[in-house]
Design a protein around this motif. Structure first.
Motif, PDB file in Angstrom:
ATOM      1  N   UNK A 147       0.796  -1.175  -0.077  1.00 43.18           N
ATOM      2  CA  UNK A 147      -0.029  -0.018  -0.125  1.00 43.18           C
ATOM      3  C   UNK A 147       0.774   1.198  -0.080  1.00 43.18           C
ATOM      4  N   UNK A 148       1.908   1.164   0.660  1.00 43.48           N
ATOM      5  CA  UNK A 148       2.782   2.345   0.771  1.00 43.48           C
ATOM      6  C   UNK A 148       3.542   2.570  -0.677  1.00 43.48           C
ATOM      7  N   UNK A 149       3.932   1.611  -1.228  1.00 40.69           N
ATOM      8  CA  UNK A 149       4.709   1.763  -2.622  1.00 40.69           C
ATOM      9  C   UNK A 149       3.738   2.347  -3.610  1.00 40.69           C
ATOM     10  N   UNK A 150       2.643   1.652  -3.501  1.00 42.58           N
ATOM     11  CA  UNK A 150       1.583   1.999  -4.754  1.00 42.58           C
ATOM     12  C   UNK A 150       1.298   3.502  -4.315  1.00 42.58           C
ATOM     13  N   UNK A 151       0.928   4.013  -3.269  1.00 40.60           N
ATOM     14  CA  UNK A 151       0.663   5.308  -2.939  1.00 40.60           C
ATOM     15  C   UNK A 151       1.761   6.251  -3.305  1.00 40.60           C
ATOM     16  N   UNK A 152       3.099   5.780  -2.787  1.00 40.65           N
ATOM     17  CA  UNK A 152       4.291   6.820  -3.072  1.00 40.65           C
ATOM     18  C   UNK A 152       4.657   6.957  -4.524  1.00 40.65           C
ATOM     19  N   UNK A 153       4.049   5.841  -5.396  1.00 38.41           N
ATOM     20  CA  UNK A 153       3.779   6.082  -6.916  1.00 38.41           C
ATOM     21  C   UNK A 153       2.929   7.011  -7.582  1.00 38.41           C
ATOM     22  N   UNK A 154       2.236   7.504  -6.512  1.00 36.14           N
ATOM     23  CA  UNK A 154       0.855   8.157  -6.921  1.00 36.14           C
ATOM     24  C   UNK A 154      -0.434   7.212  -7.166  1.00 36.14           C
ATOM     25  N   UNK A 155      -0.082   6.248  -6.776  1.00 41.44           N
ATOM     26  CA  UNK A 155      -1.322   5.269  -7.187  1.00 41.44           C
ATOM     27  C   UNK A 155      -2.451   5.475  -5.833  1.00 41.44           C
ATOM     28  N   UNK A 156      -3.604   4.881  -6.163  1.00 42.13           N
ATOM     29  CA  UNK A 156      -4.592   4.625  -5.028  1.00 42.13           C
ATOM     30  C   UNK A 156      -4.566   3.191  -4.354  1.00 42.13           C
ATOM     31  N   UNK A 157      -4.002   3.393  -3.041  1.00 41.39           N
ATOM     32  CA  UNK A 157      -3.898   2.236  -2.311  1.00 41.39           C
ATOM     33  C   UNK A 157      -5.244   1.900  -1.429  1.00 41.39           C
ATOM     34  N   UNK A 158      -5.365   0.630  -0.912  1.00 40.26           N
ATOM     35  CA  UNK A 158      -6.451   0.180  -0.118  1.00 40.26           C
ATOM     36  C   UNK A 158      -5.806   0.676   1.429  1.00 40.26           C
ATOM     37  N   UNK A 183       2.357  -8.269  -5.346  1.00 39.56           N
ATOM     38  CA  UNK A 183       2.191  -8.339  -6.713  1.00 39.56           C
ATOM     39  C   UNK A 183       1.560  -6.967  -7.235  1.00 39.56           C
ATOM     40  N   UNK A 184       0.579  -6.547  -6.622  1.00 40.82           N
ATOM     41  CA  UNK A 184       0.019  -5.294  -7.215  1.00 40.82           C
ATOM     42  C   UNK A 184       0.900  -4.113  -7.113  1.00 40.82           C
ATOM     43  N   UNK A 185       1.809  -4.092  -6.520  1.00 43.62           N
ATOM     44  CA  UNK A 185       2.935  -3.084  -6.239  1.00 43.62           C
ATOM     45  C   UNK A 185       4.341  -2.878  -7.130  1.00 43.62           C
ATOM     46  N   UNK A 186       4.279  -4.052  -7.840  1.00 41.26           N
ATOM     47  CA  UNK A 186       5.631  -4.510  -8.617  1.00 41.26           C
ATOM     48  C   UNK A 186       5.973  -3.410  -9.348  1.00 41.26           C
ATOM     49  N   UNK A 187       5.026  -2.890 -10.159  1.00 39.23           N
ATOM     50  CA  UNK A 187       5.146  -2.007 -11.343  1.00 39.23           C
ATOM     51  C   UNK A 187       5.483  -0.398 -10.792  1.00 39.23           C
ATOM     52  N   UNK A 188       4.557  -0.398  -9.643  1.00 38.16           N
ATOM     53  CA  UNK A 188       4.965   0.830  -9.031  1.00 38.16           C
ATOM     54  C   UNK A 188       6.397   1.012  -8.261  1.00 38.16           C
ATOM     55  N   UNK A 189       6.941  -0.255  -7.984  1.00 39.21           N
ATOM     56  CA  UNK A 189       8.109  -0.221  -7.241  1.00 39.21           C
ATOM     57  C   UNK A 189       9.155  -0.048  -8.463  1.00 39.21           C
ATOM     58  N   UNK A 190       8.988  -0.691  -9.607  1.00 40.69           N
ATOM     59  CA  UNK A 190      10.041  -0.400 -10.765  1.00 40.69           C
ATOM     60  C   UNK A 190      10.064   0.981 -11.080  1.00 40.69           C
TER      61      UNK A 190
END
Lengths: 269, 269, 269
Positions: B127-138, B149-156
């Motif tokens: 959730x933290x990595x997704x949101x840090x990339x600007x995405x909407x996390x749960x 798995x859902x945060x892998x692209x955000x991490x890259x």
């Protein structure tokens, strides 16, 4: 007084447990929980009261005060000084723990200021005591980098210069009031692998000085013997630092006062 | 350098344990004690030094710095920035843990400011990595609300944008430096039921980067593998989160370096 | 609402575990780690967010707020009041824990100010509740100096005067909303020997009020019954306060909701 001055570790331990002294502990964030648990398990009543707004008032009702600079910041230093003034005004003993005071200029200055306020007892590891005496220690952070033996002369000098009991803790502890000295054996090689046990011991020294305010040397010896005996008991069957920490609290709680003077635990030095 | 860049997890673990690096951890109040115990058990030397008055000076003597925003307040942010400046001036790696940064405006701003200071490694839950990339996390609080798995692209993306190694931890961890990526398996379903283990892992990543400052990807993989292996070992026989936490420290302490590369623990992704 | 008002402890426990409510805990430095672990083990999601800059915003997304004055300082009081305002604006319950409020003038003033903000629940030991009602207690620090029975009338008066559920915890707990009252049995004689369990219970009361905001009396009873049942289970086989604390977290985690209503655990008073 005379009787207190000659009280042994076993007698002081029994007295501490019977009276459950209220000990004000101004200690660092890492140590607060474990120090409170150590005091409760040993039989004392801990109180973590640090703010300038109340620390001095509280020091007047507590039996002793302990001050530890582990996680220092300006607001806390104000509370420490207010508490020390309160404790001294009420004739209460106080114990200084100069954690890693050599690491930064800020820390050195604060430790020097607190030392000048004449603590009843100073407890540190060898690196801290050597550096407090002006020597060059091998320490960097909170972990000791020097053997206890190398700090004995520094401890004697510090004790005479500041009128304080000085305790150097490690595999074998050394305590002096400048005139007398003792070594305390026991403990466990796992103790340095559990954070904040040294800080907690400082608080326990406070608990013992609270029940023997006129005999800080004997009180410090008794506190160190308590730790050494409980550490030795906890070591048996510990599978690592996690289970050691659990067993250590159990051992403090179940400790028999008589066990403190068994064998060679406390020897004159 | 070349040899460091290809050092495996087992070799880095052995090196970390042998050199006991001093790691400055600016972490939250909840995590301080457990993080210090995790570092001691694993073989490093933790130092919790946060005040603006000394954090920068201390960062120059520590091998690495870790910064965690779990219990944030303005005074601490000043110390974090001073420490980061000190670490970078001394060429030391530093690790950012953006705990629940999405929860409030204040936290979002501070996390963005720290991220702009170019951490060597960022570690968070999905959730933290997704949101840090600007995405909407749960996510709402500190507990993850999204699968790794859902945060892998955000991490890259984060990794490429900020030149940092990014680690997403969960049941199976994911680490990337923007170019390479790895997955680390192990741990225990009880880990999310013990507070501050993620924060402690951030500090352990710091310990590994301290012994491999030019190979932060390998260091992060090794730290995560250490946690995964110890978590797996601790899970055996644990009766719940209380006994798991105790067994986890014992397992970290007793860990065999070779165990880090056994089987499928570390896989390229 | 009607169904919530008559929900039993077992039903509320199951609901709490199923929904894992986010609970904002502003608690003291000693308690933070253990309170977070207690909430995670019990099934809730703790968040320690205290700074004035974000505490009010966070209170709007949390299911409940708990406020504890154990280690008080002015900066924290600002955050407490902001959080309380946020929780009340969002219609969320909040729980007050007036730790040792009688010990100093500063603490008394802050406790009185917070009490005037109309907490949903007040939880304290007998000494704290007696003193909060204006009586003279035997307490000095955080440990209770009076038996629970002696605080029952004070609890009833406080409850009526402030429109709050009041819980007095000890060997047998007493809870009242001014109209109804209950006693909860269980626990262990080792509980007062582990620091911050009372503070952690306050946080758990928050978790239960989060899932039954319109039934704070029932929620408080259920939280106390949860603690009592887990304490009783953990007592079996504990070798002292160290192993008790470990077993207590395991017991909270493994607790069967139905066990809360077995036998004489909860009795009307």
């Amino acid at each position: 007084m005379t009787s207190q001055k000659t009280a042994g570790a076993a007698e002081l331990h029994a007295r501490m447990r019977q009276t459950a002294p209220l000990v004000q502990c101004i200690t660092n964030y890492v140590a607060m929980n474990v120090a409170a648990n150590v005091l409760l398990a040993a039989g004392a009543s801990p109180a973590m009261v640090h703010a300038e707004e109340e620390a001095g008032e509280f020091a007047r009702i507590a039996g002793a005060l302990t001050v530890n600079i582990g996680t220092l910041s300006p607001g806390w230093v104000g509370g420490m000084k207010t508490a020390i003034a309160g404790a001294m005004a009420a004739g209460r003993p106080w114990v200084l723990d100069p954690v890693a005071h050599f690491a930064t200029g800020y820390r050195r200055r604060v430790a020097a200021e607190l030392l000048a306020l004449r603590p009843t007892v100073v407890r540190g590891n060898a690196s801290e005591i050597i550096a407090l005496d002006g020597g060059v220690s091998a320490g960097q952070g909170a972990d000791a980098g020097d053997p206890v033996e190398q700090a004995e002369e520094a401890a004697r000098r510090l004790s005479r210069a500041h009128g304080a009991v000085v305790a150097v803790t490690g595999p074998v502890d050394f305590v002096t009031d400048g005139r007398r000295a003792a070594r305390i054996s026991g403990g466990s090689a796992l103790m340095p692998k559990v954070t904040a046990l040294g800080c907690s011991l400082t608080c326990l020294v406070g608990a013992f000085t609270a029940v023997a305010p006129d005999a800080p040397f004997e009180a410090t010896v008794a506190a160190l013997a308590t730790f050494a005996a409980a550490g030795e008991a906890a070591d048996q069957g510990a599978g690592g630092p996690g289970s050691f920490a659990v067993r250590f609290l159990d051992a403090l709680h179940g400790l028999d006062s008589q066990a403190l003077e068994v064998g060679e635990r406390i020897r004159p030095a």
